[in-house]
Design an enzyme around this catalytic site. Structure first.
Site, PDB file in Angstrom:
ATOM      1  N   TRP A 114       0.823  -1.197   0.000  1.00 34.84           N
ATOM      2  CA  TRP A 114       0.000   0.000   0.000  1.00 34.84           C
ATOM      3  C   TRP A 114       0.863   1.256   0.000  1.00 34.84           C
ATOM      4  CZ3 TRP A 114      -1.942  -2.812   4.723  1.00 34.84           C
ATOM      5  CH2 TRP A 114      -3.029  -3.656   4.422  1.00 34.84           C
ATOM      6  N   VAL A 121       2.314   2.420   3.493  1.00 35.56           N
ATOM      7  CA  VAL A 121       3.278   1.591   4.213  1.00 35.56           C
ATOM      8  C   VAL A 121       4.421   1.183   3.288  1.00 35.56           C
ATOM      9  CG1 VAL A 121       3.635  -0.505   5.581  1.00 35.56           C
ATOM     10  CG2 VAL A 121       1.449   0.709   5.728  1.00 35.56           C
ATOM     11  N   CYS A 122       4.127   0.295   2.374  1.00 35.85           N
ATOM     12  CA  CYS A 122       5.180  -0.350   1.583  1.00 35.85           C
ATOM     13  C   CYS A 122       5.802   0.570   0.542  1.00 35.85           C
ATOM     14  CB  CYS A 122       4.626  -1.612   0.915  1.00 35.85           C
ATOM     15  SG  CYS A 122       4.011  -2.809   2.112  1.00 35.85           S
ATOM     16  N   LEU A 123       5.130   1.645   0.189  1.00 34.30           N
ATOM     17  CA  LEU A 123       5.726   2.660  -0.682  1.00 34.30           C
ATOM     18  C   LEU A 123       6.322   3.797   0.130  1.00 34.30           C
ATOM     19  CD1 LEU A 123       6.294   3.751  -3.525  1.00 34.30           C
ATOM     20  CD2 LEU A 123       4.009   4.790  -3.486  1.00 34.30           C
TER      21      LEU A 123
END
Length: 209
Positions: A109, A112-114
């Site tokens: 997402w 978070v992950c980006l």
């Protein structure tokens, strides 16, 4: 040539955690549109020969989205346990080995992950761009706030077709123009349909000569 433009040889691409659980809980965008855009970005990286890293998290529970993995059948996504991709030393080592100081990222997402690797890469002195419509969050607010935070930190937002057009930049570059035109046709939505219509009309004109 303007120094702040992306070119095929001045950056590396990270496609982060485009996996099924994240996709199914996506609420900031239509899932089909994110898949379409992420696949277009992946195909563009192949066309232009851009160093590209695929990552996953806890891959034994969920694969990379098939449409993206199919673009890189030879690549096994780097599987992590860290929420922050940049905290996996294999990722940082890969980036260093490319020799690129500009990075382009997209992921699920956004919040978070980006967000986390974008902030970390900026702190390590990289120039970071992120593709907003090949990414997505668990809510519109989560996506938007992450985008705002990355921009505040110095990252540069872009979109799928802006990115592809920036790489091509001149239709006289015949070595990639045909493949990029096909990419627009396949993934470019209304513009792609417009291209097909134009080709149909050109075909009719040619047939009446």
């Amino acid at each position: 040539m303007t120094a702040n433009l992306l070119t095929p040889d001045n950056h590396a691409l990270l496609l982060i955690d485009h996996q099924y659980l994240q996709l199914l809980t996506l609420r900031s965008h239509e899932a089909s549109q994110v898949i379409n855009n992420a696949q277009a970005v992946a195909k563009a990286s192949k066309i232009f020969g851009i160093p590209t890293l695929l990552t996953t998290a806890i891959a034994e529970r969920q694969d990379l989205i098939k449409e993206i993995q199919d673009v890189f059948p030879e690549q096994v996504p780097l599987d992590r346990t860290t929420l922050n991709t940049w905290e996996d030393t294999r990722v940082v080592d890969w980036v260093r080995q490319t020799g690129k100081k500009k990075l382009v990222m997209a992921g699920l997402w956004t919040e978070v992950c980006l967000l986390l690797p974008v902030l970390s890469a900026l702190a390590d002195g990289y120039e970071v761009y992120f593709i907003t419509d090949a990414s997505g969050g668990a809510s519109r607010e989560a996506h938007d706030m992450a985008v705002a935070r990355m921009i505040q930190a110095g990252a540069v937002p872009t979109t799928t077709w802006s990115y592809v057009s920036e790489l091509q930049r001149d239709w006289a570059r015949e070595e990639t123009a045909g493949e990029v035109t096909k990419l627009f046709e396949e993934h470019g939505g209304g513009f792609g349909q417009g291209l097909r219509w134009e080709w149909q009309l050109l075909g009719l004109k040619e047939g009446t000569r």
